[in-house]
Design an enzyme around this catalytic site. Structure first.
Site, PDB file in Angstrom:
ATOM      1  N   ILE A  16       1.534  10.858  11.413  1.00  0.00           N
ATOM      2  CA  ILE A  16       0.231   9.947  11.921  1.00  0.00           C
ATOM      3  C   ILE A  16       0.471   9.130  12.372  1.00  0.00           C
ATOM      4  O   ILE A  16      -0.747   8.327  13.895  1.00  0.00           O
ATOM      5  CB  ILE A  16      -0.641  11.483  12.547  1.00  0.00           C
ATOM      6  CG1 ILE A  16      -0.927  10.837  10.790  1.00  0.00           C
ATOM      7  CG2 ILE A  16      -0.552  12.635  12.475  1.00  0.00           C
ATOM      8  CD1 ILE A  16      -2.597  11.544  10.742  1.00  0.00           C
ATOM      9  N   GLY A  17       0.165   7.785  11.891  1.00  0.00           N
ATOM     10  CA  GLY A  17       0.128   6.761  12.193  1.00  0.00           C
ATOM     11  C   GLY A  17       0.430   5.641  10.754  1.00  0.00           C
ATOM     12  O   GLY A  17       1.722   5.943   9.686  1.00  0.00           O
ATOM     13  N   GLY A  19       0.287   2.080   9.493  1.00  0.00           N
ATOM     14  CA  GLY A  19      -0.720   0.024   9.351  1.00  0.00           C
ATOM     15  C   GLY A  19       0.598  -0.715   8.547  1.00  0.00           C
ATOM     16  O   GLY A  19       1.378  -0.269   8.185  1.00  0.00           O
ATOM     17  N   GLY A  20      -0.799  -1.941   8.036  1.00  0.00           N
ATOM     18  CA  GLY A  20      -0.056  -2.926   7.275  1.00  0.00           C
ATOM     19  C   GLY A  20       0.305  -2.411   6.315  1.00  0.00           C
ATOM     20  O   GLY A  20       0.899  -3.501   5.158  1.00  0.00           O
ATOM     21  N   MET A  21      -0.591  -2.120   5.712  1.00  0.00           N
ATOM     22  CA  MET A  21      -0.445  -1.122   4.107  1.00  0.00           C
ATOM     23  C   MET A  21      -0.331  -0.229   3.716  1.00  0.00           C
ATOM     24  O   MET A  21       0.042   0.236   2.806  1.00  0.00           O
ATOM     25  CB  MET A  21      -1.891  -1.393   3.111  1.00  0.00           C
ATOM     26  CG  MET A  21      -2.831  -2.837   4.192  1.00  0.00           C
ATOM     27  SD  MET A  21      -2.004  -4.158   2.784  1.00  0.00           S
ATOM     28  CE  MET A  21      -3.165  -5.134   3.854  1.00  0.00           C
ATOM     29  N   ALA A  22      -0.102   0.486   4.512  1.00  0.00           N
ATOM     30  CA  ALA A  22      -0.052   2.269   4.637  1.00  0.00           C
ATOM     31  C   ALA A  22       0.670   3.412   5.469  1.00  0.00           C
ATOM     32  O   ALA A  22       0.824   2.553   6.570  1.00  0.00           O
ATOM     33  CB  ALA A  22      -1.159   3.145   3.420  1.00  0.00           C
ATOM     34  N   VAL A  24       0.468   7.102   7.575  1.00  0.00           N
ATOM     35  CA  VAL A  24      -0.340   7.920   7.093  1.00  0.00           C
ATOM     36  C   VAL A  24       0.490   9.643   7.799  1.00  0.00           C
ATOM     37  O   VAL A  24       1.263   8.972   9.334  1.00  0.00           O
ATOM     38  CB  VAL A  24      -1.296   8.041   8.210  1.00  0.00           C
ATOM     39  CG1 VAL A  24      -2.684   8.829   7.893  1.00  0.00           C
ATOM     40  CG2 VAL A  24      -2.695   6.801   7.537  1.00  0.00           C
ATOM     41  N   LYS A  39      -2.387   9.620   3.280  1.00  0.00           N
ATOM     42  CA  LYS A  39      -1.899   7.593   3.095  1.00  0.00           C
ATOM     43  C   LYS A  39      -0.798   7.439   2.092  1.00  0.00           C
ATOM     44  O   LYS A  39      -1.488   7.038   0.811  1.00  0.00           O
ATOM     45  CB  LYS A  39      -2.763   7.038   3.268  1.00  0.00           C
ATOM     46  CG  LYS A  39      -2.915   5.468   3.230  1.00  0.00           C
ATOM     47  CD  LYS A  39      -4.105   4.331   3.983  1.00  0.00           C
ATOM     48  CE  LYS A  39      -4.375   5.348   5.304  1.00  0.00           C
ATOM     49  NZ  LYS A  39      -5.232   4.379   5.661  1.00  0.00           N
ATOM     50  N   ASP A 134     -12.979  -4.386   6.380  1.00  0.00           N
ATOM     51  CA  ASP A 134     -12.085  -4.145   7.256  1.00  0.00           C
ATOM     52  C   ASP A 134     -12.239  -3.233   8.567  1.00  0.00           C
ATOM     53  O   ASP A 134     -11.379  -2.267   8.308  1.00  0.00           O
ATOM     54  CB  ASP A 134     -10.415  -3.578   6.616  1.00  0.00           C
ATOM     55  CG  ASP A 134      -9.514  -4.393   7.188  1.00  0.00           C
ATOM     56  OD1 ASP A 134      -9.508  -5.045   8.503  1.00  0.00           O
ATOM     57  OD2 ASP A 134      -8.624  -3.104   7.486  1.00  0.00           O
TER      58      ASP A 134
END
Length: 551
Positions: A16-17, A19-22, A24, A39, A134
């Site tokens: 579902i998503g 990002g730069g770190m993980a 999801v 995540k 963040d």
């Protein structure tokens, strides 16, 4: 290949998503039968041991946060050797970034309410010594009823501490981080307040205060430049709200509001905006200009008629104008009071007449069966997880209210489901004294088992070994056995005494009250003290040249 089930419990359903770190995933918790979000960290961070340690520590700390404006963290784990993941609350909705992108500048009252939700979540975290570091619209999730929840607690703190200067470069959300973050300075709760100010700026104007061709340019503008006032882009922004945004974005952290002060200020503005939006029939209004040229001709009124009739008409009109709004308001108040009274009466009547049922005993049962038993008794169920090494995972440890208690139908019953023993690392006890080892074992929630003794050159009572050994993964509450030193053995030798047979030259361990089987009983010669009788009457055996002689 990514495993579809993590920790033998969380079954991944869809991505579902990212990002730069993980990344999801939406997943299903097979133990508690609920939807969660998982995540999973990217591979780039799996080899950084320092990052992994801080990630786990901060994620566990964030898991202790419980607030309606913070996405709850349920679990932290690792699959295999290096697939680290966080299990968190699944929020059915979109992010604040998507809301701004879809709706453009948000309504002033809506933006104020969202900002207050974020400030509430931050104040709770700051009170627990956690800084998000963040805050941005991407990390704010919107619920179906319009409330905001802060996501990514724990991972954001670990990333900031470990990789803020990773490889010599500043890592983070450059459009939203504070000047002190851009400079690699000290991070404080006021850093989150600065980021909240940026988020408010974007909600109100649909613009970012600082932009540029690259991250370095944007970071330098955070440090050196002042933002353009939001009212330049949107004049209808109240001056009080704009003042809060500008103060939150102050370059000096000491001059920014705290998260608690933000809540107070935003609450005042929300109250004022809510009152301003209420319809007031007596409020000052802007009326169109009256065209006097097209007015109908005035009637000729005799002076006597004017004096006699006009006051009567005018005073009647004024009286009616003054009385009618008061009657209208009084009528509304009267109706509301009646409705309020009826509501209280109905609620009390329901409380008086609702039947009671005994709470069934579900302790020791698995979660599914316990839930069914309580729901069959027309009771609502709330599930909480606890660590308990004495109860298998998935079984109910305790319940509230207790079994057998009579409660009203639809009463909420909380059941505490075991997660098994909390996994910890076995501490190193070797070299400690027995008392120090016992204290350390009990302090971290372990139980002291058997204590064995062994001959050693170490001081008596020093721990020589333990079971399990240091570094082993164990559960909190587990029994620990230890081996301690009893010291060196004592040698009981024959020193040519005439009263001990030469065959008794054997070693007898200290503390052993029994004579070993291989040592024969040695006959002792009768001896009496010469001080209790006449010395001349006592035969004192003496040793001389290997033999004996009598005096």
């Amino acid at each position: 290949m990514l495993e579809r089930v993590l920790g033998e419990r969380y079954e991944l359903e869809e991505k579902i998503g990212s990002g730069g770190m993980a990344e999801v995933y939406k997943a299903h918790d097979n133990m508690l039968d609920r939807t969660v979000a998982v995540k999973i960290l990217h591979e780039a961070f799996r080899s950084d041991e320092e990052f992994i340690k801080k990630f786990q520590r901060e994620a566990k700390a964030a898991a202790r946060l419980s607030h309606p404006n913070i996405v709850s963290i349920y679990d932290v784990g690792v699959e295999g050797l290096d697939k680290y993941y966080i299990v968190m609350e699944y929020v059915e909705g979109k992010s604040l970034k998507d809301k701004i992108r879809d709706e453009g500048p948000l309504d002033v009252l809506t933006a104020t309410k969202i900002a207050k939700d974020i400030a509430n979540g931050l104040a709770h975290a700051h009170a627990n010594n956690l800084v998000h570091c963040d805050i941005k619209p991407h990390n704010i999730l919107m619920t179906a009823d319009g409330h905001a929840k802060i996501a990514d607690f724990g991972i954001a703190r670990a990333i900031t501490e470990s990789t803020m200067t990773y490889g010599g470069n500043v890592v983070g959300s450059v459009h939203y981080f504070s000047p002190e973050q851009a400079q690699g300075g000290t991070i404080t709760p006021k850093s989150d307040v600065y980021s909240l100010g940026i988020v408010m700026y974007e909600m109100l104007t649909n613009r970012l205060p600082f932009t540029g061709d690259n991250a370095v340019v944007i970071a330098m503008r955070h440090i050196e430049e002042e933002p353009i006032a939001p009212s330049i882009y949107r004049p209808q922004i109240p001056s009080m709200l704009e003042a809060i945004v500008v103060r939150a974005m102050n370059k000096n952290p000491d001059l920014r509001l705290s998260s608690f002060d933000m809540i107070q200020a935003l609450s005042n503005i929300e109250a004022n905006l809510s009152v301003a939006q209420l319809t007031d029939p007596d409020a000052t209004q802007i009326l169109p200009r009256i065209d006097t040229e097209n007015l109908p001709p005035r009637r000729n009124i005799q002076p006597n008629n004017f004096i006699r009739n006009t006051p009567k008409k005018n005073f009647s009109y004024v009286a009616k104008s003054a009385v009618l709004p008061k009657i209208f308001i009084a009528g509304i108040i009267f109706v509301l009071m009646i409705g309020f009274g009826v509501g209280i009466f109905m609620a009390m009547e329901k409380a008086w007449t609702v039947a009671e049922v005994p709470v069934p005993n579900v302790v020791g049962k698995n979660l599914k069966l316990a839930r069914e038993n309580l729901e069959d008794a027309n009771l609502r169920v709330n599930v909480a997880e606890v660590y308990d090494s004495n109860v298998p995972a998935g079984q109910v440890v305790k319940q509230d209210p207790d079994a057998g208690r009579n409660v009203k139908i639809s009463r909420l019953v909380t059941i505490y489901v075991s997660k098994g023993g909390e996994a910890i690392n076995m501490p190193d006890l070797v070299g400690l004294s027995k008392s120090a080892a016992t204290e350390r074992i009990q302090k971290i929630g372990l139980q002291l088992g058997k204590i064995y003794e062994q001959d050693s050159e170490k001081s008596p009572g020093t721990v020589l070994a333990c079971d399990p050994v240091a570094g082993t993964k164990i559960n909190r509450g587990q029994v620990i056995d230890i081996i301690v030193s009893r010291g060196q053995s004592v040698a009981m030798r024959n020193f040519s005494s005439p009263f001990v047979d030469d065959n008794a030259d054997k070693l007898i361990p200290r503390g052993n009250s029994e004579i070993p089987e291989n040592i024969e009983a040695t006959p002792f010669k009768r001896f009496e003290s010469p001080y209790r009788r006449n010395p001349e009457e006592v035969d004192v055996p003496l040793r001389e040249n290997g033999g004996t002689k009598s005096k």
